[in-house]
Scaffold this active site. Sequence first.
Site, PDB file in Angstrom:
ATOM      1  N   GLU A   1      -4.475 -17.337  -9.103  1.00  0.00           N
ATOM      2  CA  GLU A   1      -5.993 -17.964  -8.856  1.00  0.00           C
ATOM      3  C   GLU A   1      -5.639 -19.122  -8.361  1.00  0.00           C
ATOM      4  OE1 GLU A   1     -11.009 -18.010  -9.339  1.00  0.00           O
ATOM      5  OE2 GLU A   1      -9.363 -17.997 -11.193  1.00  0.00           O
TER       6      GLU A   1
ATOM      7  N   ASP B   1     -10.268 -15.328  -4.561  1.00  0.00           N
ATOM      8  CA  ASP B   1     -11.256 -15.451  -4.814  1.00  0.00           C
ATOM      9  C   ASP B   1     -12.213 -16.203  -3.542  1.00  0.00           C
ATOM     10  OD1 ASP B   1     -13.425 -17.504  -5.037  1.00  0.00           O
ATOM     11  OD2 ASP B   1     -13.466 -16.975  -7.687  1.00  0.00           O
TER      12      ASP B   1
ATOM     13  N   GLN C   1     -12.596 -11.945  -6.025  1.00  0.00           N
ATOM     14  CA  GLN C   1     -13.838 -11.797  -6.610  1.00  0.00           C
ATOM     15  C   GLN C   1     -14.896 -12.749  -5.614  1.00  0.00           C
ATOM     16  OE1 GLN C   1     -12.318 -14.739  -9.567  1.00  0.00           O
ATOM     17  NE2 GLN C   1     -13.029 -13.840 -11.087  1.00  0.00           N
TER      18      GLN C   1
ATOM     19  N   GLU D   1     -18.268 -13.040  -9.714  1.00  0.00           N
ATOM     20  CA  GLU D   1     -18.285 -14.669 -10.298  1.00  0.00           C
ATOM     21  C   GLU D   1     -19.081 -15.517  -9.804  1.00  0.00           C
ATOM     22  OE1 GLU D   1     -14.272 -16.909 -12.574  1.00  0.00           O
ATOM     23  OE2 GLU D   1     -14.739 -16.505 -10.500  1.00  0.00           O
TER      24      GLU D   1
END
Length: 258
Positions: A143, A178, A204, A240
Amino acid sequence: MPKFAANLSTLFNELPFLERFDAAAKAGFKGVEFLFPYEYDAAVLKEALTRNNLELVLFNTAPGNAAAGEWGVCAIPGREEDARRDIDRALDYALALDCRQVHVMASVVPPGADREAWCQTFIDNVRYAADRFAPHGIRVLLEALNPKTKLNYLYSSQYQTLDIVKRVDRPNVFIQLDLFHAQLVDGNLSHLIVDYAGQYQHIQIASAPDRHEPDEGELNYPWLFNLIDRSGYQGWIGCEYFPRTTTLAGLGWLDAWK
């Protein structure tokens, strides 16, 4: 229809950690993720998951000494023994908790350091993780973190992540996409979602730029959710984000997707 997982490190923070599993299930979540499990015995976490019929979809390798500025040790030259101990420990938890994905954290790179040397150290450790996890059907995720959130992290762009995945060259290593981090660094999220479908195995979300519920800010999440569906993505979407007030007060956005 997207499958949403509650991130128990950011949601339900009005409750003690072990009570967040109950709260997530009561709120309608079927999956959960969190940053780190290592403060708790795996059997305790497994009981909380089983009691609530929840699937654990993701957690991270250990952060190292976060108080001293570390955020992962897997890219630090000379710390290979620590990195591989953390990877082995993460594997033990993944097996005990029946979790099929682990995010292997890189490191914060000090100013002036040889970034390529740190990158090569990370690649070597990710290969170790991939080879350890593969016999168990567990994926390694990488990530990118934007500089506003984590200054000097080894990589911040999705394109840097894609390059590292290519260099690692293991079939069970994928991107953790993300969309909050990606928007702050790369933008053009529709391109990332569609043109790199299959190269990411976890998504995310949070609003940009403030990292709250996905019903504010500069991103049109309903449009993105439909695009994610059309892209053929079958995985989970981890929530998140940091609630504006209480977690439950901010979950109205989820009603349309239940």
